[in-house]
Design a protein around this motif. Sequence first.
Motif, PDB file in Angstrom:
ATOM      1  N   VAL A  56       0.839  -1.201   0.000  1.00  0.00           N
ATOM      2  CA  VAL A  56       0.000   0.000   0.000  1.00  0.00           C
ATOM      3  C   VAL A  56       0.872   1.248   0.000  1.00  0.00           C
ATOM      4  N   SER A  57       1.973   1.217   0.732  1.00  0.00           N
ATOM      5  CA  SER A  57       2.882   2.360   0.779  1.00  0.00           C
ATOM      6  C   SER A  57       3.428   2.684  -0.615  1.00  0.00           C
ATOM      7  N   LYS A  58       3.796   1.634  -1.369  1.00  0.00           N
ATOM      8  CA  LYS A  58       4.319   1.837  -2.726  1.00  0.00           C
ATOM      9  C   LYS A  58       3.262   2.433  -3.640  1.00  0.00           C
ATOM     10  N   ARG A  59       2.004   2.009  -3.449  1.00  0.00           N
ATOM     11  CA  ARG A  59       0.911   2.524  -4.283  1.00  0.00           C
ATOM     12  C   ARG A  59       0.630   3.997  -4.029  1.00  0.00           C
ATOM     13  N   CYS A  60       1.047   4.484  -2.851  1.00  0.00           N
ATOM     14  CA  CYS A  60       0.798   5.891  -2.498  1.00  0.00           C
ATOM     15  C   CYS A  60       1.900   6.819  -2.988  1.00  0.00           C
ATOM     16  N   VAL A  61       3.004   6.256  -3.426  1.00  0.00           N
ATOM     17  CA  VAL A  61       4.119   7.083  -3.888  1.00  0.00           C
ATOM     18  C   VAL A  61       3.813   7.609  -5.285  1.00  0.00           C
ATOM     19  N   PRO A  62       3.888   8.920  -5.521  1.00  0.00           N
ATOM     20  CA  PRO A  62       3.628   9.464  -6.860  1.00  0.00           C
ATOM     21  C   PRO A  62       4.572   8.846  -7.884  1.00  0.00           C
ATOM     22  N   PRO A  63       4.049   8.453  -9.055  1.00  0.00           N
ATOM     23  CA  PRO A  63       4.899   7.852 -10.079  1.00  0.00           C
ATOM     24  C   PRO A  63       5.919   8.858 -10.617  1.00  0.00           C
ATOM     25  N   VAL A  64       7.098   8.338 -10.955  1.00  0.00           N
ATOM     26  CA  VAL A  64       8.146   9.183 -11.521  1.00  0.00           C
ATOM     27  C   VAL A  64       7.915   9.309 -13.023  1.00  0.00           C
ATOM     28  N   THR A  65       8.043  10.512 -13.536  1.00  0.00           N
ATOM     29  CA  THR A  65       7.916  10.741 -14.975  1.00  0.00           C
ATOM     30  C   THR A  65       9.072  11.625 -15.430  1.00  0.00           C
ATOM     31  N   THR A  66       9.181  11.803 -16.728  1.00  0.00           N
ATOM     32  CA  THR A  66      10.245  12.647 -17.269  1.00  0.00           C
ATOM     33  C   THR A  66       9.645  13.827 -18.016  1.00  0.00           C
ATOM     34  N   ALA A  67      10.468  14.827 -18.247  1.00  0.00           N
ATOM     35  CA  ALA A  67      10.011  15.990 -18.998  1.00  0.00           C
ATOM     36  C   ALA A  67       9.618  15.593 -20.417  1.00  0.00           C
ATOM     37  N   LEU A  68      10.315  14.608 -20.993  1.00  0.00           N
ATOM     38  CA  LEU A  68       9.995  14.148 -22.346  1.00  0.00           C
ATOM     39  C   LEU A  68       8.597  13.548 -22.406  1.00  0.00           C
ATOM     40  N   GLU A  69       8.234  12.752 -21.385  1.00  0.00           N
ATOM     41  CA  GLU A  69       6.894  12.161 -21.350  1.00  0.00           C
ATOM     42  C   GLU A  69       5.825  13.240 -21.228  1.00  0.00           C
ATOM     43  N   LEU A  70       6.095  14.245 -20.410  1.00  0.00           N
ATOM     44  CA  LEU A  70       5.150  15.348 -20.264  1.00  0.00           C
ATOM     45  C   LEU A  70       5.009  16.118 -21.565  1.00  0.00           C
ATOM     46  N   TRP A  71       6.111  16.291 -22.279  1.00  0.00           N
ATOM     47  CA  TRP A  71       6.100  17.009 -23.550  1.00  0.00           C
ATOM     48  C   TRP A  71       5.259  16.262 -24.582  1.00  0.00           C
ATOM     49  N   ARG A  72       5.397  14.946 -24.609  1.00  0.00           N
ATOM     50  CA  ARG A  72       4.627  14.137 -25.545  1.00  0.00           C
ATOM     51  C   ARG A  72       3.133  14.182 -25.242  1.00  0.00           C
ATOM     52  N   GLN A  73       2.795  14.323 -23.960  1.00  0.00           N
ATOM     53  CA  GLN A  73       1.398  14.364 -23.554  1.00  0.00           C
ATOM     54  C   GLN A  73       0.785  15.756 -23.675  1.00  0.00           C
ATOM     55  N   ASN A  74       1.583  16.740 -24.083  1.00  0.00           N
ATOM     56  CA  ASN A  74       1.169  18.137 -24.031  1.00  0.00           C
ATOM     57  C   ASN A  74      -0.132  18.412 -24.774  1.00  0.00           C
ATOM     58  N   SER A  75      -0.335  17.786 -25.933  1.00  0.00           N
ATOM     59  CA  SER A  75      -1.528  18.069 -26.734  1.00  0.00           C
ATOM     60  C   SER A  75      -2.812  17.642 -26.039  1.00  0.00           C
ATOM     61  N   GLU A  76      -2.725  16.695 -25.090  1.00  0.00           N
ATOM     62  CA  GLU A  76      -3.906  16.217 -24.382  1.00  0.00           C
ATOM     63  C   GLU A  76      -3.930  16.704 -22.935  1.00  0.00           C
ATOM     64  N   SER A  77      -3.140  17.717 -22.638  1.00  0.00           N
ATOM     65  CA  SER A  77      -2.996  18.163 -21.252  1.00  0.00           C
ATOM     66  C   SER A  77      -3.894  19.339 -20.895  1.00  0.00           C
ATOM     67  N   TYR A  78      -4.754  19.763 -21.825  1.00  0.00           N
ATOM     68  CA  TYR A  78      -5.574  20.946 -21.579  1.00  0.00           C
ATOM     69  C   TYR A  78      -7.039  20.707 -21.944  1.00  0.00           C
ATOM     70  N   PHE A  79      -7.898  21.425 -21.259  1.00  0.00           N
ATOM     71  CA  PHE A  79      -9.341  21.371 -21.496  1.00  0.00           C
ATOM     72  C   PHE A  79      -9.772  22.706 -22.095  1.00  0.00           C
ATOM     73  N   PRO A  80     -10.099  22.754 -23.387  1.00  0.00           N
ATOM     74  CA  PRO A  80     -10.476  24.014 -24.032  1.00  0.00           C
ATOM     75  C   PRO A  80     -11.734  24.613 -23.405  1.00  0.00           C
ATOM     76  N   THR A  81     -11.722  25.923 -23.207  1.00  0.00           N
ATOM     77  CA  THR A  81     -12.856  26.601 -22.578  1.00  0.00           C
ATOM     78  C   THR A  81     -13.872  27.116 -23.601  1.00  0.00           C
ATOM     79  N   SER A  82     -13.555  27.001 -24.880  1.00  0.00           N
ATOM     80  CA  SER A  82     -14.337  27.549 -26.009  1.00  0.00           C
ATOM     81  C   SER A  82     -14.186  29.065 -26.128  1.00  0.00           C
ATOM     82  N   LEU A  83     -13.337  29.667 -25.274  1.00  0.00           N
ATOM     83  CA  LEU A  83     -13.003  31.083 -25.363  1.00  0.00           C
ATOM     84  C   LEU A  83     -11.646  31.157 -26.062  1.00  0.00           C
TER      85      LEU A  83
END
Length: 368
Positions: A56-83
């Motif tokens: 359970v302790s391991k499941r509570c630890v935030p997963p490690v990610t890299t800047a490259l993974e975040l960059w690849r996910q960038n296009s799906e990282s936002y919710f358009p407001t229609s404004l």
Amino acid sequence: MASKSLRRAGVSAQLCELLRRHRVENCKDLLSLTTLEVMRAAGLSHRRALALLQSVSKRCVPPVTTALELWRQNSESYFPTSLAALDKLLHGGLPRGSITEVAGPSGCGKSQMCMMLSVLATLPRSLGGLDGGVIYIDTESAFTAERLVEIAQSRFAEYFSSREKVRQMAARVHLFRELTCRDVLNRLEKLEENIILAKAGLLILDSVASVVRKEFDTTLPGNLSHRSNLLGQEAATLKYLAHQFNIPVVLTNQITTHVGDGGSSSSGEDSGFVTAALGNTWSHTVNTRLIVQYADAHQRQIVIAKSPVAPFAVLNYTVQKAGICLNENDDEDPVREGTDPGLQPIRVRTGFRYEPAKATGGADKPPR
């Protein structure tokens, strides 16, 4: 992460039921116990109890990610407001996995913004939506189904042309009315299951300040500390939910009068100005802060006061049947020179004028 339910941490349903009888319902509850206490509560051997705690302790630890993974996910990282202009400045819209606050005086459209975003979240992805449900926590009884439907039919008339589409949209907005601090915190701590069942793509808390300011008179000894602890718990849970489900969390906040830093007036009275409520520590808790304020009798402004990606900017808008509508005819560059987001002055309505209000009372007293 410690607020995660034991079931979502990989604990079997049978074991969860045994632990629940001892009031152990989430990871925090379990990890607060000693190995011996876990053995007694769950009927496990020392080896299995220790293994359970480690798992359970391991499941509570935030997963490690890299800047490259975040960059690849960038296009799906936002919710358009229609404004369109706001989305452009925010690099796509409201960021997922973090907290966006909308702060401002009464009547500027904070709840209107929340209802508009609720409609948007239920739309198909092809129309810029999230194709998901909405968890809407209302602490001021400001939500109305009639207004939600009006915004939907006015803003997306073609899509919501049939009554069935409107019914489907309304059924995906799950409303919880919580009118005390304890009720709000209890709801947030048990929200995981609701988010999963509703397939929610958006979480809204309207408003975070309302019940807190009613219940905590910060002029009384100890109340400020208790309030800070409560807000800290709420913020931690909201950030966990945003990160765990990768959804945008939207909060609304009220205003307060900041006293003492505005110099002295000619009459000798303390001068001040209106800012977002709940203090400077809270302002560092939110990831993005949008301020809504008055520009004149008809027009209002959205101020991007804090953002990890956007510059300080000001956009004019009006509140219409379709919700928040930006003034598309503005030729002025919205990017301005900003200040500390926790102390950003907010324009309020005073009589027939629209200007930053002067201080008239305590540091956490809302203008009348």
